[in-house]
Design an enzyme around this catalytic site. Structure first.
Site, short mmCIF file in Angstrom:
data_model
loop_
_atom_site.label_atom_id
_atom_site.label_comp_id
_atom_site.label_asym_id
_atom_site.label_seq_id
_atom_site.Cartn_x
_atom_site.Cartn_y
_atom_site.Cartn_z
CG ASP A 13 12.88 1.41 -4.47
OD1 ASP A 13 13.08 0.47 -5.28
OD2 ASP A 13 13.76 2.21 -4.15
CE1 TYR A 15 7.96 -9.34 7.96
CE2 TYR A 15 6.04 -10.58 7.25
CZ TYR A 15 6.69 -9.37 7.43
OH TYR A 15 6.04 -8.22 7.07
CG ASP A 20 2.94 -8.94 5.21
OD1 ASP A 20 1.74 -9.01 4.88
OD2 ASP A 20 3.31 -8.74 6.38
CE LYS A 41 16.38 -0.20 -2.49
NZ LYS A 41 15.89 0.89 -3.37
CG ASP A 66 -1.97 -5.72 3.27
OD1 ASP A 66 -2.04 -6.93 3.02
OD2 ASP A 66 -2.27 -5.23 4.38
MG MG Z 1 -0.12 -8.73 5.93
#
Ligand code: MG
Ligand code: NAI
Length: 328
Positions: free
Chosen positions: A198, A119, A222, A166, A226
């Site tokens: 995962d 990001y 992120d 990972k 969610d």
């Molecule tokens: Mg988000």
């Protein structure tokens, strides 16, 4: 006076911020609020999604209380987190009594690194049809986020920190993150383990109780936050805090929700819980606990917005919370 920059943003951001202010007004604490613009509408008006004056004001404040923005999220909230170096994004996922959700008794805190990873925005079109993105992970970044997660666990009496990565595929970047987390873990008397991201997603869906504090890199954090919000009743209930050395930004996890914006039916819970996180940050522990208790009671009584099956409007639900506060 603690100076706070208030950025309502776009869509339901503007609606839920009013709910937060209703609760804050009731508490009448020594906060000075400075209202500033940012987001899609600011972009239309000024040609800049994060106007310079807004950024300057944020840098003069001790905290930013943020609603949500729309398509300009990368230029506003992601940028703000970088500019203010709020390196730790705390995202609790908790199930509440009376809220229909996949699981009960879930109480997880996700600690997401906020300033590195994919990001950072280092994306390039290197040739026609070929785009590249650079993932930046540093020892300093890993160390401070790992330490933050362990300190949080210690402070809140939480039993375990789990690092998600990972490292079997991204050997250098995730490898460094895992290595540093393992080193930092040795300094603390808190249980530690790590999973591949995962597998962790499957565990979260099938057996969320195995998690307590999760620490992970920016993009995984992120996504997984969610996912965790989805386990416990959705984005309408998911608060977050971005904490740095000098600044802090408090914002619900959700966005501007164009599908329900303008109808006055956005769930104010995420924003109210976010406000409680801000109160705790400023040391108003009792007030923070009261706000959370009030919201929990309102949820348990089913006095909610339509996303949770109720028929209240945003400000009606916020008023219910304020009524509880008045009664304590
Ligand atoms: Mg988000
Ligand atoms: P979103 O979080 O806005 O909405 C996802 C779904 O959850 C929608 O169905 C929405 O109605 C529902 N929802 C979200 N918050 C709710 C609430 N308080 N009460 C009831 N229902 C709620 O995410 P989406 O749809 O992916 O993005 C919409 C816009 O928001 C995009 O332009 C995106 O860039 C932006 N965004 C901004 C963020 C920020 O400002 N921090 C974060 C995420 C998205």
């Amino acid at each position: 006076m603690n100076r706070i920059t208030v950025i309502p943003g776009d869509g339901i951001g503007k609606e839920v911020i009013n709910a937060a202010m209703l609760v804050l007004e009731e508490l009448s604490l020594p906060f000075e609020y400075v209202w500033m613009e940012a987001g899609d509408e600011a972009y239309e008006k000024y040609g800049k999604a994060l106007p310079d004056e807004t950024l300057e004001e944020c840098k003069k404040s001790k905290a930013v209380l943020f609603g949500a923005v729309g398509e300009t999220a990368a230029d506003v909230i992601v940028r703000l987190r970088f500019e203010l170096e709020t390196f730790a994004n705390i995202r609790p996922a908790k199930s509440y009594r009376g809220v229909k959700c996949l699981y009960d008794n879930v109480d997880i805190v996700i600690v997401r690194e906020n300033t590195e990873c994919l990001y950072k925005g280092l994306e390039f079109e290197v040739a026609e049809g070929i785009a590249e993105g650079i993932r930046v992970i540093t020892r300093k970044g890993c160390e401070r986020i790992a330490r933050f997660a362990f300190e949080l666990a210690k402070r809140e009496g939480r039993k375990r920190v789990t690092a998600l990565h990972k490292a079997n595929v991204m050997k250098k970047t995730c490898g460094l993150f895992r290595e540093v987390c393992r080193e930092v873990a040795k300094e603390y008397d808190v249980e530690f383990n790590d999973y591949y991201i995962d597998a962790a997603c499957m565990y979260l869906v099938m057996d969320p109780w195995r998690f307590d504090v999760i620490v992970t890199t920016n993009m995984f954090g992120d996504i997984v936050s969610d996912l965790a919000a989805g386990l416990v009743g959705g984005l309408g209930l998911a608060p977050s805090a971005n904490i740095g050395e000098k600044y802090a930004i408090f914002e619900p996890v959700h966005g501007s929700a164009p599908d329900i914006a303008g109808k006055g039916i956005a769930n104010p819970s995420a924003m109210i819980l976010t406000t409680a996180m801000m109160l705790r940050h400023f040391g108003y522990l009792e007030e923070a606990a009261k706000v959370e208790k009030a919201l929990e009671e309102v949820l348990a009584e089913g006095k909610t917005t339509p996303d949770l099956g109720g028929n209240l409007k945003t400000m009606e639900m916020a008023q219910e919370v304020v009524n509880k506060l008045k009664s304590y």
